[in-house]
Design an enzyme around this catalytic site. Structure first.
Site, PDB file in Angstrom:
ATOM      1  N   ASP A 210      45.249  38.748  36.334  1.00 21.01           N
ATOM      2  CA  ASP A 210      44.267  38.876  35.249  1.00 21.01           C
ATOM      3  C   ASP A 210      44.064  37.472  34.677  1.00 21.01           C
ATOM      4  O   ASP A 210      44.973  36.917  34.049  1.00 21.01           O
ATOM      5  CB  ASP A 210      44.816  39.844  34.194  1.00 21.01           C
ATOM      6  CG  ASP A 210      43.886  39.977  32.997  1.00 21.01           C
ATOM      7  OD1 ASP A 210      42.903  39.217  32.902  1.00 21.01           O
ATOM      8  OD2 ASP A 210      44.157  40.851  32.151  1.00 21.01           O
ATOM      9  N   VAL A 211      42.883  36.914  34.884  1.00 18.74           N
ATOM     10  CA  VAL A 211      42.666  35.507  34.510  1.00 18.74           C
ATOM     11  C   VAL A 211      42.703  35.272  33.003  1.00 18.74           C
ATOM     12  O   VAL A 211      42.783  34.129  32.561  1.00 18.74           O
ATOM     13  CB  VAL A 211      41.350  34.935  35.110  1.00 18.74           C
ATOM     14  CG1 VAL A 211      41.379  34.961  36.619  1.00 18.74           C
ATOM     15  CG2 VAL A 211      40.127  35.647  34.545  1.00 18.74           C
TER      16      VAL A 211
ATOM     17  N   TYR B 190      26.470  36.474  28.228  1.00 19.34           N
ATOM     18  CA  TYR B 190      26.915  36.243  29.602  1.00 19.34           C
ATOM     19  C   TYR B 190      26.642  34.792  30.011  1.00 19.34           C
ATOM     20  O   TYR B 190      27.550  34.087  30.477  1.00 19.34           O
ATOM     21  CB  TYR B 190      26.201  37.219  30.552  1.00 19.34           C
ATOM     22  CG  TYR B 190      26.441  36.929  32.021  1.00 19.34           C
ATOM     23  CD1 TYR B 190      27.672  37.174  32.615  1.00 19.34           C
ATOM     24  CD2 TYR B 190      25.417  36.395  32.821  1.00 19.34           C
ATOM     25  CE1 TYR B 190      27.895  36.893  33.962  1.00 19.34           C
ATOM     26  CE2 TYR B 190      25.630  36.113  34.166  1.00 19.34           C
ATOM     27  CZ  TYR B 190      26.859  36.366  34.735  1.00 19.34           C
ATOM     28  OH  TYR B 190      27.077  36.082  36.060  1.00 19.34           O
TER      29      TYR B 190
ATOM     30  N   GLY C  59      35.355  41.939  44.537  1.00 20.24           N
ATOM     31  CA  GLY C  59      33.986  42.019  44.017  1.00 20.24           C
ATOM     32  C   GLY C  59      33.004  41.823  45.163  1.00 20.24           C
ATOM     33  O   GLY C  59      33.384  41.649  46.332  1.00 20.24           O
TER      34      GLY C  59
ATOM     35  N   ALA D 119      34.652  37.358  37.394  1.00 17.30           N
ATOM     36  CA  ALA D 119      33.942  37.204  36.117  1.00 17.30           C
ATOM     37  C   ALA D 119      33.667  38.581  35.556  1.00 17.30           C
ATOM     38  O   ALA D 119      33.706  39.584  36.285  1.00 17.30           O
ATOM     39  CB  ALA D 119      32.619  36.465  36.328  1.00 17.30           C
ATOM     40  N   TYR D 120      33.385  38.616  34.257  1.00 21.10           N
ATOM     41  CA  TYR D 120      32.849  39.834  33.647  1.00 21.10           C
ATOM     42  C   TYR D 120      31.336  39.727  33.823  1.00 21.10           C
ATOM     43  O   TYR D 120      30.676  38.956  33.122  1.00 21.10           O
ATOM     44  CB  TYR D 120      33.273  39.900  32.183  1.00 21.10           C
ATOM     45  CG  TYR D 120      32.783  41.130  31.450  1.00 21.10           C
ATOM     46  CD1 TYR D 120      32.674  42.362  32.099  1.00 21.10           C
ATOM     47  CD2 TYR D 120      32.437  41.068  30.107  1.00 21.10           C
ATOM     48  CE1 TYR D 120      32.223  43.489  31.429  1.00 21.10           C
ATOM     49  CE2 TYR D 120      31.988  42.197  29.422  1.00 21.10           C
ATOM     50  CZ  TYR D 120      31.884  43.390  30.100  1.00 21.10           C
ATOM     51  OH  TYR D 120      31.428  44.516  29.437  1.00 21.10           O
ATOM     52  N   THR D 121      30.792  40.451  34.808  1.00 21.18           N
ATOM     53  CA  THR D 121      29.420  40.208  35.263  1.00 21.18           C
ATOM     54  C   THR D 121      28.385  41.189  34.685  1.00 21.18           C
ATOM     55  O   THR D 121      27.207  41.090  35.014  1.00 21.18           O
ATOM     56  CB  THR D 121      29.330  40.273  36.805  1.00 21.18           C
ATOM     57  OG1 THR D 121      29.823  41.559  37.220  1.00 21.18           O
ATOM     58  CG2 THR D 121      30.126  39.177  37.464  1.00 21.18           C
TER      59      THR D 121
ATOM     60  N   LYS E 152      29.460  31.864  30.760  1.00 21.68           N
ATOM     61  CA  LYS E 152      29.559  31.230  32.089  1.00 21.68           C
ATOM     62  C   LYS E 152      29.381  29.717  31.965  1.00 21.68           C
ATOM     63  O   LYS E 152      30.043  28.943  32.659  1.00 21.68           O
ATOM     64  CB  LYS E 152      28.522  31.819  33.054  1.00 21.68           C
ATOM     65  CG  LYS E 152      28.742  33.268  33.446  1.00 21.68           C
ATOM     66  CD  LYS E 152      29.970  33.499  34.311  1.00 21.68           C
ATOM     67  CE  LYS E 152      29.863  32.871  35.677  1.00 21.68           C
ATOM     68  NZ  LYS E 152      31.049  33.194  36.520  1.00 21.68           N
TER      69      LYS E 152
END
Ligand code: NAP
Length: 287
Positions: free
Chosen positions: A34-35, A124, A10, A58-60, A128
């Protein structure tokens, strides 16, 4: 010192890999680890036997998280829990990357410190923040690093998109009523390394100094880019309100992070965002 970096391909991950180039470092993307898969994550961490895990994955996609909150919580909340459990089993210190979007933005004019209460507006931000809570609950030795408005030379980001669109002659209209601190990943990554060497565990805000709106940031970037590509000097940008832009996920109107714990601990802070922006734009491959 053995280091494991998640989200290594990333935007920030690539600069973290550079910051640890002289260490024994393993970088993993979602294909290798894959977390969201708890046992697979635990085993991948155990196999490398790290002293330090930097969890940048993260899925950002903020609007994507709003459209698919299950994915947001699976990756950002439970995925972070899985990494924290892996750190617990391996006895590793963890650095977790979090965000200014944990705040609601109603504290206009006074930057948020680590002692202000989060109140995320979006899926999001909520996911987080849930990740932060797992880290605190599961580990004794961790750093939570909240940062904001990232731009790096090796990833997709707002500034790269704006400058590319400007070069392609596209019309530019940018939101002028959201204020934050743009942060250059090439500054942030070595600062995270320095922090992780202190042993002063806890929550830290870490951004470049200063603040602006997205509109001002784009104008400043365009002016610097015009030093290299004079045709960009004529390019205009239309300011928009958040309401006019009408994005799916709500964003805080004001999410400037005071790097208060760095100040209190006497730890080095990052330079001004304007200085970093200049270096970024002059080094960016725009055409
Ligand atoms: N971007 C910002 O402005 C900003 C602001 C504040 C905080 N942050 C935080 O800073 C960190 C780094 O952000 P960034 O901009 O560098 O993000 P990025 O460029 O989107 O990189 C995130 C990486 O996470 C990986 N990832 C996604 N789902 C995964 C999964 N299930 N398992 C493992 N890896 C997965 C992706 O890998 P693949 O591509 O292989 O799927 C991607 O390379 C994130 O934690 C983010 O929340 C970012």
């Amino acid at each position: 010192m053995r280091v494991l970096i998640t989200g290594a391909w990333g935007q920030l991950g690539q600069d973290l890999m550079r910051a640890y180039a002289d260490a024994q470092v393993l970088g993993l993307g979602s294909v290798e680890m894959d977390v969201t898969r708890a046992e697979h994550t635990r085993r991948a961490i155990a196999d490398w036997r790290p002293d330090l895990v930097i969890h940048s994955a993260a899925y950002t996609n903020v609007d994507g998280c709003e459209a698919d909150p299950d994915r947001a919580f699976r990756v950002n909340a439970l995925g972070t829990r899985n990494v924290a459990l892996g750190c617990q089993a391996a006895g590793a210190v963890m650095v977790y990357l979090s965000t200014d979007y944990v705040f609601d933005g109603r504290k206009v004019g006074t930057p948020y410190t680590e002692y202000d209460r989060p109140n995320p507006l979006s899926a999001y931000g909520q996911s987080k923040l849930a990740g932060e809570e797992y880290v605190r609950d599961l580990l004794d030795r961790f750093y939570i690093v909240r940062t904001s408005w990232l731009h790096g030379l090796h990833g997709k980001n707002f500034l790269r998109t704006i400058l590319t669109n400007a070069c392609q002659g596209k019309e530019l209209a940018i939101v002028d009523d959201q204020v934050g601190s743009p942060t250059f990943t090439a500054d942030l990554a070595p600062a995270i390394r320095k922090l992780a060497e202190t042993g002063q565990y806890g929550l830290y805000h870490m951004t470049n100094a200063g603040a602006c709106s997205w509109y001002t940031l784009a104008k400043q970037a365009l002016a610097i880019a015009a030093e290299r590509l004079p045709e960009l000097a004529k390019k205009t940008i239309r300011p928009l309100t958040t309401e006019q832009l009408s994005r799916p996920a709500p964003r805080p109107a004001y999410s400037v992070l005071r790097n208060y714990n760095l100040e209190l601990a006497g730890l080095p802070r990052l330079r001004s965002y304007e200085e970093a922006l200049r270096e970024f734009v002059l080094a960016l491959d725009m055409e």
